[in-house]
Write a protein that holds these residues in place. Structure first.
Motif, PDB file in Angstrom:
ATOM      1  N   ASP A   5       0.834  -1.194   0.000  1.00 36.60           N
ATOM      2  CA  ASP A   5       0.000   0.000   0.000  1.00 36.60           C
ATOM      3  C   ASP A   5       0.873   1.249   0.000  1.00 36.60           C
ATOM      4  N   SER A   6       0.656   2.165  -0.945  1.00 41.67           N
ATOM      5  CA  SER A   6       1.470   3.381  -1.016  1.00 41.67           C
ATOM      6  C   SER A   6       1.248   4.287   0.183  1.00 41.67           C
ATOM      7  N   ASN A   7       0.178   4.046   0.946  1.00 41.67           N
ATOM      8  CA  ASN A   7      -0.058   4.833   2.157  1.00 41.67           C
ATOM      9  C   ASN A   7       0.980   4.544   3.236  1.00 41.67           C
ATOM     10  N   ILE A   8       1.825   3.534   2.973  1.00 38.17           N
ATOM     11  CA  ILE A   8       2.882   3.190   3.927  1.00 38.17           C
ATOM     12  C   ILE A   8       3.773   4.402   4.204  1.00 38.17           C
ATOM     13  N   ILE A   9       3.949   5.286   3.205  1.00 39.21           N
ATOM     14  CA  ILE A   9       4.795   6.463   3.388  1.00 39.21           C
ATOM     15  C   ILE A   9       4.210   7.371   4.462  1.00 39.21           C
ATOM     16  N   GLU A  10       2.906   7.647   4.381  1.00 34.39           N
ATOM     17  CA  GLU A  10       2.265   8.511   5.366  1.00 34.39           C
ATOM     18  C   GLU A  10       2.383   7.926   6.765  1.00 34.39           C
ATOM     19  N   VAL A  11       2.240   6.606   6.843  1.00 33.10           N
ATOM     20  CA  VAL A  11       2.338   5.929   8.140  1.00 33.10           C
ATOM     21  C   VAL A  11       3.721   6.132   8.744  1.00 33.10           C
ATOM     22  N   TYR A  12       4.765   5.931   7.950  1.00 33.51           N
ATOM     23  CA  TYR A  12       6.125   6.043   8.479  1.00 33.51           C
ATOM     24  C   TYR A  12       6.532   7.498   8.721  1.00 33.51           C
ATOM     25  N   ILE A  13       6.021   8.414   7.927  1.00 36.68           N
ATOM     26  CA  ILE A  13       6.266   9.834   8.184  1.00 36.68           C
ATOM     27  C   ILE A  13       5.673  10.199   9.547  1.00 36.68           C
ATOM     28  N   ARG A  14       4.488   9.688   9.829  1.00 36.07           N
ATOM     29  CA  ARG A  14       3.853   9.960  11.127  1.00 36.07           C
ATOM     30  C   ARG A  14       4.671   9.370  12.272  1.00 36.07           C
ATOM     31  N   TYR A  15       5.166   8.136  12.088  1.00 35.41           N
ATOM     32  CA  TYR A  15       6.008   7.519  13.109  1.00 35.41           C
ATOM     33  C   TYR A  15       7.244   8.377  13.385  1.00 35.41           C
ATOM     34  N   LEU A  16       7.891   8.824  12.309  1.00 34.65           N
ATOM     35  CA  LEU A  16       9.104   9.628  12.456  1.00 34.65           C
ATOM     36  C   LEU A  16       8.816  10.940  13.174  1.00 34.65           C
ATOM     37  N   ARG A  17       7.738  11.605  12.780  1.00 31.25           N
ATOM     38  CA  ARG A  17       7.398  12.869  13.420  1.00 31.25           C
ATOM     39  C   ARG A  17       7.148  12.693  14.920  1.00 31.25           C
ATOM     40  N   LEU A  18       6.446  11.634  15.283  1.00 35.38           N
ATOM     41  CA  LEU A  18       6.178  11.387  16.698  1.00 35.38           C
ATOM     42  C   LEU A  18       7.475  11.231  17.481  1.00 35.38           C
ATOM     43  N   LYS A  19       8.437  10.533  16.909  1.00 38.29           N
ATOM     44  CA  LYS A  19       9.697  10.305  17.613  1.00 38.29           C
ATOM     45  C   LYS A  19      10.600  11.539  17.605  1.00 38.29           C
ATOM     46  N   LEU A  20      10.630  12.243  16.481  1.00 34.84           N
ATOM     47  CA  LEU A  20      11.495  13.426  16.382  1.00 34.84           C
ATOM     48  C   LEU A  20      10.941  14.605  17.179  1.00 34.84           C
ATOM     49  N   GLU A  21       9.637  14.636  17.388  1.00 34.19           N
ATOM     50  CA  GLU A  21       9.005  15.757  18.085  1.00 34.19           C
ATOM     51  C   GLU A  21       8.475  15.348  19.463  1.00 34.19           C
ATOM     52  N   GLU A  22       9.024  14.278  19.991  1.00 40.58           N
ATOM     53  CA  GLU A  22       8.535  13.715  21.256  1.00 40.58           C
ATOM     54  C   GLU A  22       8.560  14.735  22.395  1.00 40.58           C
ATOM     55  N   ARG A  23       9.557  15.623  22.389  1.00 37.26           N
ATOM     56  CA  ARG A  23       9.675  16.633  23.450  1.00 37.26           C
ATOM     57  C   ARG A  23       9.323  18.020  22.926  1.00 37.26           C
ATOM     58  N   SER A  24       8.363  18.056  22.058  1.00 36.74           N
ATOM     59  CA  SER A  24       7.846  19.310  21.490  1.00 36.74           C
ATOM     60  C   SER A  24       8.884  20.075  20.685  1.00 36.74           C
ATOM     61  N   GLU A  25       9.854  19.344  20.109  1.00 38.89           N
ATOM     62  CA  GLU A  25      10.807  20.006  19.226  1.00 38.89           C
ATOM     63  C   GLU A  25      10.098  20.469  17.957  1.00 38.89           C
ATOM     64  N   LYS A  26      10.693  21.448  17.283  1.00 42.24           N
ATOM     65  CA  LYS A  26      10.055  21.981  16.077  1.00 42.24           C
ATOM     66  C   LYS A  26      10.062  20.936  14.966  1.00 42.24           C
ATOM     67  N   ARG A  27       9.085  21.035  14.108  1.00 42.31           N
ATOM     68  CA  ARG A  27       8.920  20.068  13.020  1.00 42.31           C
ATOM     69  C   ARG A  27       9.997  20.257  11.956  1.00 42.31           C
ATOM     70  N   LEU A  28      10.582  19.147  11.511  1.00 44.11           N
ATOM     71  CA  LEU A  28      11.590  19.175  10.450  1.00 44.11           C
ATOM     72  C   LEU A  28      11.106  18.484   9.176  1.00 44.11           C
ATOM     73  N   ILE A  29      10.227  17.489   9.300  1.00 45.85           N
ATOM     74  CA  ILE A  29       9.710  16.792   8.121  1.00 45.85           C
ATOM     75  C   ILE A  29       8.379  17.434   7.736  1.00 45.85           C
ATOM     76  N   HIS A  30       8.347  18.047   6.565  1.00 40.17           N
ATOM     77  CA  HIS A  30       7.168  18.808   6.143  1.00 40.17           C
ATOM     78  C   HIS A  30       6.507  18.178   4.921  1.00 40.17           C
ATOM     79  N   THR A  31       5.179  18.261   4.904  1.00 40.05           N
ATOM     80  CA  THR A  31       4.400  17.803   3.758  1.00 40.05           C
ATOM     81  C   THR A  31       4.304  18.929   2.738  1.00 40.05           C
ATOM     82  N   VAL A  32       4.647  18.639   1.512  1.00 35.55           N
ATOM     83  CA  VAL A  32       4.477  19.598   0.416  1.00 35.55           C
ATOM     84  C   VAL A  32       3.240  19.136  -0.350  1.00 35.55           C
ATOM     85  N   ARG A  33       2.154  19.820  -0.121  1.00 30.86           N
ATOM     86  CA  ARG A  33       0.854  19.373  -0.605  1.00 30.86           C
ATOM     87  C   ARG A  33       0.861  19.097  -2.112  1.00 30.86           C
TER      88      ARG A  33
END
Length: 225
Positions: free
Chosen positions: A188-216
C-alpha cells in the motif's frame, strides 16, 4: 573547501604568528583574545577546528570546552598549554578537548595535529548526516535530536536517511517508494504517510520543532519551518 579555524589566544604576538602560519597554509582563520569572545564566535561561525589557549582571560580553555560541548558541538579542539602534568592533561581531555600541544611548541607540530584532526573529521563526515539539531550516523545507525538519542526501526532509519541526504529537497511519493522500499514494492502506497507519522512522533517527542514537512500535492521535504 577551505577549513575554517578559530584561534583563541590572549598573547597577541603569538596569536598573530599562528594566524599568519595558518593563513599561509590556506586556512580561513578567525581570532579572539579572550574566552567569552571566542565562545561566542564558536557558536556563531561553527568553525571546522578550534585552537584554544589554556589560560584565557574571562573563561579558561577548559571551561570553554565544557560549555562548547554542552551545546552539542563536535568541533575538534586543540588546547595550547604550558601545563605538562598528567592531571592537567586529563582535565583538559575530560572537559572535551581532543588534543593538546605543550608550549613552547614547533609550528610544524601544531600544523600536523591540525591536519590529522581535520582529516579525521572529513572521514567521519561521510558517515554523519546533520540538519539543524538532527544527526544521523550511517555507520553506527544512531540518531540524535540534540543530545537526545532516538530509537528507530530499520525502515524508519532508512526513510530518515533518505530525507537527510538532501535537506530542503522535495521528494515525491514515487521517489521515496523507489529509494526506500524498492522499485518492486507491491504494498500500500499509504505506507509512506504511516512512516512519516512515526518519524514525526519520535522526532518531536519533546515538542521540538517540526523538520519533516508535507508539500501538498507533491511529497515531503526535510527543512526549516
Amino acid at each position: 573547501m577551505t577549513a575554517h579555524i578559530l584561534l583563541v589566544e590572549d598573547e597577541v604576538k603569538l596569536a598573530r604568528f599562528i594566524e599568519l602560519e595558518l593563513d599561509s597554509e590556506g586556512y580561513q582563520v578567525t581570532v579572539a583574545h579572550d574566552g567569552m569572545s571566542g565562545l561566542s564566535l564558536a557558536r556563531e561561525s561553527e568553525p571546522d577546528l578550534a585552537i584554544l589557549d589554556w589560560m584565557l582571560p574571562g573563561l579558561t580553555g577548559v571551561e570553554f570546552c565544557r560549555r562548547l560541548r554542552a551545546t552539542g558541538s563536535k568541533v575538534p579542539v586543540i588546547l595550547l598549554t604550558a601545563r605538562d602534568e598528567v592531571g592537567d592533561r586529563v582535565a583538559g581531555l575530560d572537559a572535551g578537548a581532543d588534543d593538546y600541544v605543550v608550549k613552547p611548541f614547533s609550528i610544524e607540530e601544531l600544523l600536523a595535529r591540525i591536519r590529522a584532526h581535520l582529516r579525521r573529521t572529513q572521514e567521519l563526515d561521510e558517515d554523519v548526516l546533520q540538519f539543524e539539531d538532527l544527526t544521523l550516523n550511517r555507520r553506527t545507525r544512531e540518531v540524535y535530536r540534540g543530545q537526545r538519542a532516538i530509537d528507530l526501526t530499520a525502515k524508519e532509519f532508512d526513510l530518515l536517511e533518505y530525507l537527510l541526504s538532501h535537506p530542503r529537497q522535495v521528494y515525491t511519493r514515487d521517489q521515496i517508494l523507489e529509494n526506500v522500499w524498492g522499485y518492486d514494492f507491491m504494498g500500500d502506497s499509504n505506507i509512506i504517510e504511516v512512516y512519516i507519522r512515526y518519524l514525526r512522533l519520535k522526532l518531536e517527542e519533546r515538542s521540538e520543532k517540526r523538520l519533516i514537512h508535507t508539500v501538498r500535492g507533491v511529497g515531503y521535504a526535510l527543512r526549516e519551518q
